[in-house]
Design a protein around this motif. Structure first.
Motif: not given
Length: 557
Positions: A39-42, A169-170, A175-177
């Motif tokens: 997710l860091d890349r995303v 927000l991102v 990472r959560i929703l």
């Protein structure tokens, strides 16, 4: 068995929210998690294409970014709903939405209220369901959680680290929703919830008649609807529809999902503050109020109508009017309490068919708006009452009130008083207006005490950004769409601005050392005092209105 089922669901919630709360803390503080390598890349790709700079904002910059971002999304959503008749993911040939209804729908989903003055399966194309409704369920929930994390950073004393709204927000969405929603959606699909872009099916029933069976991308919407404390359903019957909530197991997962992130925020607060006892105190106050509501609602629905009970007609089943047989009184009462205590608004039974006392519990949950609430909103409101409790206790013992080692002064109390006044003002003034003007009275289908309750419930639901409805009002008119939209806007953003201003004011103050004379806010005494302050203020504010509605109706049975 019903009590056992309720207990198991609440126990699972407590255990899960401890784990999820710690995870939210790590996401908020940019600590390493197992999803980071991917997710860091995303996230970096999103930051790059959108020009997001990872710079901390002041509280005014944070609010401006929040409001402007919401405004742009609302404008685009308005255009899509007005033009949804175009043949893009519209196999059922749904027409464009009327202007007044479009205004109400956009405001409802932007503010995490999700009031629906339309029936989803016949009012929206699949494109609108995904690009507007499902998108806003992620966006509004992430907005609420983002402002809450900024609020916690401020009151924990790190005034230079309130964060960046766009980054928050991102990260909240990716990472959560999104990960949680994927897990829950896959489970729903396995249980029989549809997830398809195929058009509605026309079948021949066993009576030899034709019936349209609505289809669509339901599971993906259903997951974020619950996890994001949104509430708006794909179908008009919401979670009472067998395609949205097909089994008792999906009902249990939905019940846990409603509470999960709202409770996890309180756990996250304890980690961010480095004071777990403080979080336990707040969580306990919310939990006690929740259990009180569940108990009263269950007892009222189990007792049913006293007239029928006297005839021996509902001694075994209780009040089953408007309820699904597969859920019964127990799980219906639990769902009713959870969905109004958390500002979710989803329903697995018809609230218009609740007993007067059962309806009063749902009303009171939204009127208090502190029992977990929407993601983070209930927590912020409870902190507001905690500060007020400290102030009142300080007055009684003649000490300068302090909260989290910060002195409470006139500025904070004035802002908190304004925030407390705004909520009942929106509910009671607009309810009074609806009872005066002909356009408001025209919507009432049940004259008398019940009709007043329906109006009171509509504006209470809008002001608390809940979205559930009694269902007895004809609200798809210009008057109701517009007035409800105004209440939803004011109930969402005015409170956010005031509460973040209070947090920023506290953050700018020097910390006061804790002494033996400091009024502790992390013990049982404070928790009990906080509960009584919430109940007393709620009773003083809303008891007259409740007396003219559900209480008067109960006395006439």
């Amino acid at each position: 068995m019903e009590i056992l089922q309720i207990g198991i669901i609440l126990l699972v919630f407590v255990l899960l929210c401890i784990l999820v709360g710690k995870y939210i803390y790590k996401v908020s503080e940019h600590e390493r998690t197992f999803l980071d390598p991917v997710l860091d890349r995303v996230d970096n790709f999103i930051y790059r294409i959108s020009g997001i700079k990872k710079e901390d904002m002041s509280w005014k910059q944070y609010i401006f970014a929040l409001i402007s971002c919401n405004a742009v999304a609302a404008f685009l959503a308005f255009l899509i709903l007005r033009l949804q008749s175009i043949p893009i993911l519209n196999p059922n040939h749904i027409g464009s939405m009327e202007q007044g209804l479009t205004f109400n729908t956009v405001i409802a989903f932007m503010t995490n209220t999700d009031i629906q003055d339309y029936s989803g399966e016949w009012g929206l194309s699949y494109f609108s369901q995904m690009i507007v409704i499902t998108f806003f369920m992620f966006f509004a929930a992430a907005t609420g959680l983002a402002i809450t994390l900024a609020f916690i950073r401020a009151i924990s004393g790190r005034k230079k680290e309130i964060g960046n709204f766009y980054v928050d927000l991102v990260r909240i969405i990716t990472r959560i929703l999104l990960p949680l929603s994927i897990i829950v959606a896959v489970f729903f699909i396995q249980q029989g919830v549809p997830q398809t872009l195929a058009s509605n099916k026309t079948v021949t029933t066993i009576e030899g008649k034709l019936q349209d069976i609505p289809m669509g991308p339901v599971a993906s919407l259903e997951a974020i609807k619950m996890l994001g404390t949104n509430g708006g359903g794909f179908f008009g019957a919401n979670s009472a529809h067998p395609f949205e909530n097909p089994t008792p197991l999906t009902n249990a997962v939905q019940s846990v999902s409603i509470l999960l992130l709202a409770g996890a925020v309180v756990v996250c607060f304890g980690y961010m503050l480095k004071k777990k006892k403080q979080a336990i105190s707040i969580f306990a106050a919310m939990g006690v109020l929740l259990i009180i509501g569940i108990t009263i609602s269950y007892m009222a629905e189990k007792a049913g109508n006293p007239v029928l009970a006297g005839l021996g007609l509902n001694q075994l089943m209780g009040n089953m009017e408007g309820k699904e047989v597969r859920f019964g009184v127990g799980l219906s009462s639990l769902f009713t309490t959870l969905t109004t205590a958390t500002s979710t608004g989803a329903v697995n039974n018809m609230h218009d068919s609740l007993t007067p006392i059962g309806g009063a519990v749902a009303l009171m949950n939204m009127m208090l708006n502190v029992i977990f609430g929407g993601i983070g909103v209930g927590f912020m409101n409870m902190i507001m009452f905690a500060i007020l409790t400290v102030f009142l206790c300080g007055l009684m013992v003649g000490r300068t009130p302090e909260f989290l080692s910060k002195k409470i002064e006139g500025r904070e109390i004035k802002l908190i008083a304004l925030a407390i006044i705004i909520h009942p003002l929106l509910i009671l003034m607009f309810s009074a207006a609806a009872l005066i003007v002909p356009q408001g009275l025209a919507g009432i289908s049940n004259p008398g005490f019940h009709g007043l309750t329906e109006i009171l419930y509509q504006f209470t639901s809008a002001a608390a950004n809940n979205g559930s409805s009694f269902g007895g009002l004809n609200v798809n008119t210009m008057f109701w769409n517009t007035s409800t939209g105004i209440v939803m806007l004011a109930g969402r953003y005015i409170s956010m601005i005031i509460l973040i201003a209070v947090a920023a004011s506290l953050a700018s103050k020097r910390a006061i050392p804790v002494t033996s004379g400091t009024f502790r806010t992390d013990n049982a005494v404070f928790t009990v005092t906080l509960i009584f302050i919430v109940l007393v203020i709620g009773a003083l504010t809303f008891f007259p209105a409740l007396s003219l509605g559900p209480i008067a109706e109960q006395l006439t049975l």
